[in-house]
Design a protein around this motif. Structure first.
Motif, PDB file in Angstrom:
ATOM      1  N   ASP A 192     -71.176 -58.360 124.505  1.00  0.00           N
ATOM      2  CA  ASP A 192     -71.811 -57.054 124.654  1.00  0.00           C
ATOM      3  C   ASP A 192     -70.837 -56.091 125.371  1.00  0.00           C
ATOM      4  O   ASP A 192     -70.803 -56.019 126.598  1.00  0.00           O
ATOM      5  CB  ASP A 192     -73.109 -57.242 125.474  1.00  0.00           C
ATOM      6  CG  ASP A 192     -73.908 -55.961 125.612  1.00  0.00           C
ATOM      7  OD1 ASP A 192     -73.368 -54.878 125.311  1.00  0.00           O
ATOM      8  OD2 ASP A 192     -75.082 -56.059 126.033  1.00  0.00           O
ATOM      9  N   HIS A 193     -70.041 -55.371 124.578  1.00  0.00           N
ATOM     10  CA  HIS A 193     -69.027 -54.484 125.161  1.00  0.00           C
ATOM     11  C   HIS A 193     -69.644 -53.319 125.932  1.00  0.00           C
ATOM     12  O   HIS A 193     -69.059 -52.838 126.899  1.00  0.00           O
ATOM     13  CB  HIS A 193     -68.088 -53.950 124.070  1.00  0.00           C
ATOM     14  CG  HIS A 193     -67.078 -54.975 123.628  1.00  0.00           C
ATOM     15  ND1 HIS A 193     -65.775 -54.978 124.065  1.00  0.00           N
ATOM     16  CD2 HIS A 193     -67.204 -56.048 122.808  1.00  0.00           C
ATOM     17  CE1 HIS A 193     -65.127 -56.002 123.529  1.00  0.00           C
ATOM     18  NE2 HIS A 193     -65.973 -56.671 122.757  1.00  0.00           N
ATOM     19  N   ASP A 194     -70.817 -52.863 125.502  1.00  0.00           N
ATOM     20  CA  ASP A 194     -71.452 -51.765 126.246  1.00  0.00           C
ATOM     21  C   ASP A 194     -71.788 -52.212 127.657  1.00  0.00           C
ATOM     22  O   ASP A 194     -71.541 -51.503 128.634  1.00  0.00           O
ATOM     23  CB  ASP A 194     -72.741 -51.313 125.532  1.00  0.00           C
ATOM     24  CG  ASP A 194     -72.427 -50.668 124.190  1.00  0.00           C
ATOM     25  OD1 ASP A 194     -71.240 -50.304 123.984  1.00  0.00           O
ATOM     26  OD2 ASP A 194     -73.346 -50.556 123.347  1.00  0.00           O
ATOM     27  N   PHE A 195     -72.352 -53.420 127.752  1.00  0.00           N
ATOM     28  CA  PHE A 195     -72.682 -53.960 129.077  1.00  0.00           C
ATOM     29  C   PHE A 195     -71.403 -54.119 129.899  1.00  0.00           C
ATOM     30  O   PHE A 195     -71.349 -53.744 131.073  1.00  0.00           O
ATOM     31  CB  PHE A 195     -73.408 -55.316 128.932  1.00  0.00           C
ATOM     32  CG  PHE A 195     -73.733 -55.973 130.239  1.00  0.00           C
ATOM     33  CD1 PHE A 195     -74.837 -55.561 130.987  1.00  0.00           C
ATOM     34  CD2 PHE A 195     -72.941 -57.007 130.743  1.00  0.00           C
ATOM     35  CE1 PHE A 195     -75.132 -56.170 132.210  1.00  0.00           C
ATOM     36  CE2 PHE A 195     -73.230 -57.615 131.963  1.00  0.00           C
ATOM     37  CZ  PHE A 195     -74.330 -57.196 132.692  1.00  0.00           C
ATOM     38  N   ARG A 197     -68.574 -52.493 129.643  1.00  0.00           N
ATOM     39  CA  ARG A 197     -67.998 -51.199 130.015  1.00  0.00           C
ATOM     40  C   ARG A 197     -68.844 -50.483 131.075  1.00  0.00           C
ATOM     41  O   ARG A 197     -68.346 -50.028 132.091  1.00  0.00           O
ATOM     42  CB  ARG A 197     -67.883 -50.325 128.758  1.00  0.00           C
ATOM     43  CG  ARG A 197     -67.095 -49.026 128.937  1.00  0.00           C
ATOM     44  CD  ARG A 197     -67.261 -48.127 127.723  1.00  0.00           C
ATOM     45  NE  ARG A 197     -68.677 -47.876 127.460  1.00  0.00           N
ATOM     46  CZ  ARG A 197     -69.294 -48.139 126.301  1.00  0.00           C
ATOM     47  NH1 ARG A 197     -68.647 -48.661 125.282  1.00  0.00           N
ATOM     48  NH2 ARG A 197     -70.605 -47.890 126.149  1.00  0.00           N
ATOM     49  N   ASP A 198     -70.156 -50.457 130.850  1.00  0.00           N
ATOM     50  CA  ASP A 198     -71.014 -49.641 131.711  1.00  0.00           C
ATOM     51  C   ASP A 198     -71.516 -50.365 132.963  1.00  0.00           C
ATOM     52  O   ASP A 198     -71.838 -49.734 133.953  1.00  0.00           O
ATOM     53  CB  ASP A 198     -72.240 -49.156 130.919  1.00  0.00           C
ATOM     54  CG  ASP A 198     -71.835 -48.292 129.738  1.00  0.00           C
ATOM     55  OD1 ASP A 198     -70.704 -47.748 129.778  1.00  0.00           O
ATOM     56  OD2 ASP A 198     -72.621 -48.180 128.776  1.00  0.00           O
TER      57      ASP A 198
END
Ligand SMILES: Nc1nc2c(c(=O)[nH]1)N[C@H]1C(S)=C(S)[C@@H](COP(=O)(O)OP(=O)(O)OC[C@H]3O[C@@H](n4cnc5c(=O)[nH]c(N)nc54)[C@H](O)[C@@H]3O)O[C@H]1N2
Ligand SMILES: Nc1nc2c(c(=O)[nH]1)N[C@H]1C(S)=C(S)[C@@H](COP(=O)(O)OP(=O)(O)OC[C@H]3O[C@@H](n4cnc5c(=O)[nH]c(N)nc54)[C@H](O)[C@@H]3O)O[C@H]1N2
Ligand SMILES: [Mo]
Length: 663
Positions: A192-195, A197-198
C-alpha cells in the motif's frame, strides 16, 4: 513450606529453622531500614516473577508511573527505584518496546481477528501450551471453518503438525524472512504505497533497503526454501483477510525488538492492519480501579537505566540483567538487599553461575514463595505464600466474550495451609512495619473494596453479582467496528489522523529508538553466535534454542509434581535424526549439551519435528526440590548473560551455538 523460615546452615543450603511471622517481618523491616540508613534507599530492591502475576499484586503494587512497569513498588515510598521483574526478559520487548515505538500503543491494543481471517500466521508462538488455551481454541475453530494456518517456527509444534504450511526457520533470522516476503509483495504490487507515503516514517528508506532480500539471499540466511518464501509472499499479497499470533519466539535474538517491529510493518504495508479478519486495533481502556498513590522515585536512576535507555524510557524500570554488575562490581552502585517474590532467578536468568554469585554476596535476601526453590538456597528468610486458591482477590478479563473488560470477586476456595499468607498481605504487612502501611489495606477483602471504590457498585453487591460470573465494565465491543482508524483520528488523543507516535506516523524508522541513541531503522544482522561466527561454529556446529513451552510444566514450576512428571519425567534436548545419527545418539540417551559457557546433562529426544542443525533444550530444571530428571538439568548454565538485544537488554535465549555429545 507453611511457616516462615530463617537460615540456620550456610548459604547455598536449604537448612532453615521455623520462626514466627512477627519475628520474620520485624527482622526484615529492621534490615531494610538499617541498610537504607547506611547506604541510601537505592540499595534496597525487589524482584517479582511469574508466581506474582496475580491481580492484587498487579493492581496494588505497580507504581503510578508513565511507563509500563510490572515491578513491585513496595520499596518506592522509601525512595528506591529498583523494582526489578521478569519483564527484564519476558514480554516487554514484544508487548511494549516494539509496538510503542512503531505505532504508539502496547501490543494489547492489537487483536488478532481470527474469527474473520482466511489465513492465520502463527509466528514464534505455540498456543497449544498456553494456559488458558484461549487462542488455541479460537485457532481450532477458525481451522474448522476453513481458515488456513501457517506456522513459522524452527519446531514442528502441535499447531504446525496440523497446519497448511510449516516454514521451519533458522532461529533469529525472522527479520530476513519478513523482508524477503515484503520484497515479493512490492514486486506483486501488493504494498500500500499511499499508506507508506502518507502515514509512514522511513518508507523510502525501506523501499531501498528491502531490495537486497531476494529469495536466494533469504533462503541462505533463514534456510526457508525459496519456493516457500514465494508461497508466503503469495499469501500475504492475496486479497484475503490475514491475521497473526506471535510472542516469545521473536524476543530472544540480537535483533528481537526490531524484528517484531518489522513483523508489524509487514502487516501494515500489506493492508492487513486494523481491518476485519486482520490485526484489529482496539485502543486500551482506562480501567477505573483505585491505585495507591505510590510514585516512582526519580532522584536516583534505577540499575540498568544508563545501559538500556530505550527500555528505561518506556518502562521506567530497572533492568535485572544488570543486577550481577551492580552487586559484584558496584556498577553504577551496589544493590544490597533483594526481596524475591514468586520467582526463580537461578533457573530463569542466563548464565546461572553469575547470578548465583550475585545472590550469594548480597547483604540480605528474602524469598516469598510457595516452595523452597533454587533462590531460597541463598535466602536469609523465606516467607510462605499461599496459592491463589487460599486467598481472596479479584480477576479481570480483557477482550473476553461480549465485553472489552470485566471483573469479578475471587473468593478463596480453602483457608491457607499452615501459616501461609497471600503475597499481597505479606507485602502490605511489611509496608506497615516500614512506616507506610496506610497505602495498603491490611486484609484481602479490604484490598478488593479499596480497588473497586470508584466503580458504580458497592462491595457487597460486587461480591454477590460475582457469584453469577464476571461483571462487565465496558460494552463498547457491541459498537460496530471501525476499520483503519488512523484515517479518522481515532488512534490519537488529539483526534488528528495518524498514530500516537512522536511523528504521528507509523514509525518504520523509530523516533523513540533514535532519541535513546540507537540506530532507528530495522537492519538485519547476523546473530552473534551463528554459522558465520566461523571460529565458534567449528567447535559448536548446532544452533541452540531453549525454553519452548511444555504442556506439563510452567517454567521452573510443577517439576516436583508426580502426576505432571509422568507426562515428561526428564529435561530433554530435541535433536534431528540427521544430527543424532552421526553422534550415535538415540532417544532416551543421556547427552551433554556444551556451549562456550559450560555444559549440562539432558535426555535425548530424536525427532524430525525440528529443523536439522537446530536443537531445542527444555528450560525449567535446576531446582533442588525437583525430580531427578530435572534438578541437574539447568539450561541456563549454557546461555550467556552478555549476549543481548541492545535495545531491550533481553538475553539471546533462542539463537546460540552448541555441541551435543553422548554422556
Ligand atoms: N504450559 C505452559 N504455559 C506457559 C509457560 C510454560 O512454561 N508452560 N510459560 C508462560 C510464559 S513465561 C510465557 S512468556 C508464554 C510464552 O508463550 P509462547 O511465546 O507461545 O511460548 P512457546 O510456546 O514457547 O512458543 C514460542 C515458539 O517460538 C518458537 N521459536 C523459537 N525461536 C524462534 C525463532 O527464532 N523464530 C521463530 N519464528 N520461532 C521461534 C519456539 O520453537 C516455540 O514454538 O507462555 C506462558 N505459558
Ligand atoms: N533459557 C531460557 N530461559 C528462560 C526462558 C526461555 O525460554 N529460555 N523463558 C523466560 C521467561 S519467558 C520467563 S517469564 C522466566 C520465568 O521465570 P520466573 O518468573 O522465575 O518463573 P518460574 O520459573 O515460573 O518461577 C515462579 C516461582 O513462583 C512461585 N510461585 C508460584 N505461585 C506462586 C504464588 O501464588 N505466590 C508466590 N509468592 N509464589 C508463587 C513458584 O514456586 C516459583 O518458584 O524464565 C525465563 N527464562
Ligand atoms: Mo515469560
Amino acid at each position: 513450606m507453611t511457616r516462615p523460615l530463617k537460615r540456620k546452615g550456610p548459604k547455598g543450603s536449604l537448612d532453615f529453622e521455623a520462626i514466627s511471622w512477627d519475628q520474620a517481618l520485624d527482622e526484615i523491616a529492621g534490615k531494610v531500614l538499617d541498610l537504607k540508613d547506611q547506604y541510601g534507599p537505592e540499595c534496597i530492591a525487589s524482584f517479582i516473577g511469574r508466581g506474582n502475576f496475580e491481580e492484587s499484586i498487579r493492581r496494588m503494587f505497580t507504581p503510578k508511573t508513565k511507563g509500563f512497569s510490572v515491578g513491585n513498588s513496595l520499596f518506592m515510598p522509601l525512595g528506591s527505584p529498583n523494582a526489578f521483574s521478569v519483564g527484564s526478559l519476558c514480554y516487554i520487548s514484544y508487548g511494549v518496546l516494539a509496538p510503542i515505538s512503531t505505532f504508539g500503543a502496547p501490543m494489547g491494543a492489537l487483536v488478532s481477528d481470527m474469527e474473520h481471517a482466511d489465513v492465520i500466521f502463527v509466528w514464534g508462538t505455540n498456543p497449544a501450551t498456553d494456559s488458558p488455551l484461549t487462542d488455541m481454541i479460537r485457532l481450532m475453530e477458525a481451522k474448522k471453518r476453513g481458515a488456513k494456518i501457517v506456522v513459522i517456527d524452527p519446531l514442528k509444534t502441535t499447531v504446525a503438525r496440523d497446519a497448511d504450511l510449516w516454514a521451519p526457520i533458522r532461529p533469529g533470522t525472522d527479520m530476513a524472512l519478513i523482508y524477503g516476503i515484503l520484497l515479493q509483495c512490492f514486486n506483486k504490487g501488493a504494498v500500500d504505497h499511499d499508506f507508506g507515503r502518507d502515514f509512514c516514517q522511513g518508507f523510502d528508506e525501506l523501499k531501498e533497503y528491502v531490495t537486497r532480500f531476494t529469495p536466494e539471499v533469504v533462503e541462505g540466511i533463514t534456510r526457508v526454501p525459496k519456493s516457500m518464501i514465494e508461497e508466503l509472499a503469495g499469501i500475504m499479497s492475496s486479497t484475503g483477510n490475514i491475521s497473526f499470533l506471535s510472542y516469545t519466539g521473536l524476543e530472544y535474538s540480537n535483533i528481537g525488538v526490531q524484528t517484531i517491529r518489522m513483523l508489524l510493518t509487514l502487516w501494515a504495508l500489506t493492508g492487513h492492519l486494523d481491518v476485519a479478519g486482520g490485526q484489529r486495533i482496539q485502543m486500551p481502556l482506562a480501567v477505573p480501579f483505585k491505585k495507591p498513590d505510590v510514585q516512582f522515585p526519580a532522584a536516583v536512576a534505577p540499575i540498568g537505566a544508563d545501559k538500556y535507555p530505550f527500555y528505561f524510557q518506556l518502562t521506567n524500570s530497572a533492568q535485572f540483567m544488570e543486577f550481577p554488575g551492580s552487586v559484584l562490581d558496584g556498577d553504577p552502585y551496589k544493590i544490597r538487599f533483594l526481596l524475591i517474590g514468586g520467582a526463580s532467578i537461578l533457573t530463569s536468568f542466563p548464565l546461572t553461575p553469575i547470578f548465583k554469585k550475585a545472590l550469594s554476596v548480597l547483604d540480605y535476601q528474602v524469598c516469598v514463595d510457595i516452595f523452597l526453590n533454587a533462590d531460597a538456597c541463598f535466602a536469609d528468610i523465606v516467607l510462605p505464600a499461599t496459592t491463589y486458591y487460599e486467598m481472596s482477590s479479584l480477576c479481570c478479563y480483557q477482550n473476553a466474550g461480549p465485553y472489552q473488560f470485566a471483573t469479578q470477586y475471587r473468593k478463596k476456595v480453602i483457608e491457607p495451609i499452615g501459616e501461609a499468607k497471600s503475597s499481597y498481605l505479606i507485602y502490605a504487612s511489611l509496608a506497615e512495619r516500614l512506616g507506610y502501611g496506610h497505602y495498603y489495606p491490611q486484609s484481602e477483602d479490604g484490598m478488593v473494596e479499596y480497588l473497586i471504590q470508584d466503580l458504580p457498585i458497592d462491595f457487597e453487591e460486587f461480591k454477590t453479582r460475582s457469584e453469577h460470573g464476571p461483571i462487565p465494565l465496558y460494552q463498547d465491543a457491541a459498537k460496530p467496528y471501525e476499520e483503519k482508524k488512523w484515517l479518522t483520528g481515532k488512534l490519537r488523543r488529539d483526534g488528528k489522523p495518524g498514530f500516537s507516535t512522536p511523528s504521528g506516523k507509523w514509525e518504520i524508522r523509530s523516533s523513540l529508538i533514535e532519541k535513546a541513541g540507537y540506530s532507528p531503522f530495522p537492519v538485519y544482522k547476523n546473530m552473534t553466535e551463528g554459522p558465520d561466527n566461523t571460529e565458534m561454529f567449528k567447535d559448536y556446529p548446532l544452533t541452540l534454542t531453549t525454553g519452548a513451552r511444555l504442556q506439563s510444566s510452567f517454567r521452573s514450576q510443577h517439576l516436583n509434581i508426580p502426576g505432571l512428571l509422568k507426562l515428561q519425567p526428564n529435561a530433554e534436548v530435541l535433536i534431528h535424526k540427521e544430527d543424532a545419527g552421526p553422534r550415535g545418539i538415540v532417544t532416551g540417551d543421556r547427552v551433554i549439551v556444551v556451549t562456550e559457557r559450560g555444559e549440562a546433562i539432558f535426555t535425548a529426544h530424536v525427532t524430525e519435528d525440528i529443523l536439522a542443525g537446530v536443537v531445542e533444550v527444555n528450560q525449567g530444571g535446576g531446582t533442588p526440590i525437583q525430580a531427578e530428571g530435572w534438578r541437574d538439568s539447568n539450561v541456563n548454565i549454557l546461555t550467556d548473560d552478555k549476549n543481548r538485544d541492545p535495545l531491550s537488554g533481553f538475553p539471546v535465549f533462542k539463537a546460540l551455538l552448541c555441541q551435543v555429545k553422548k554422556s
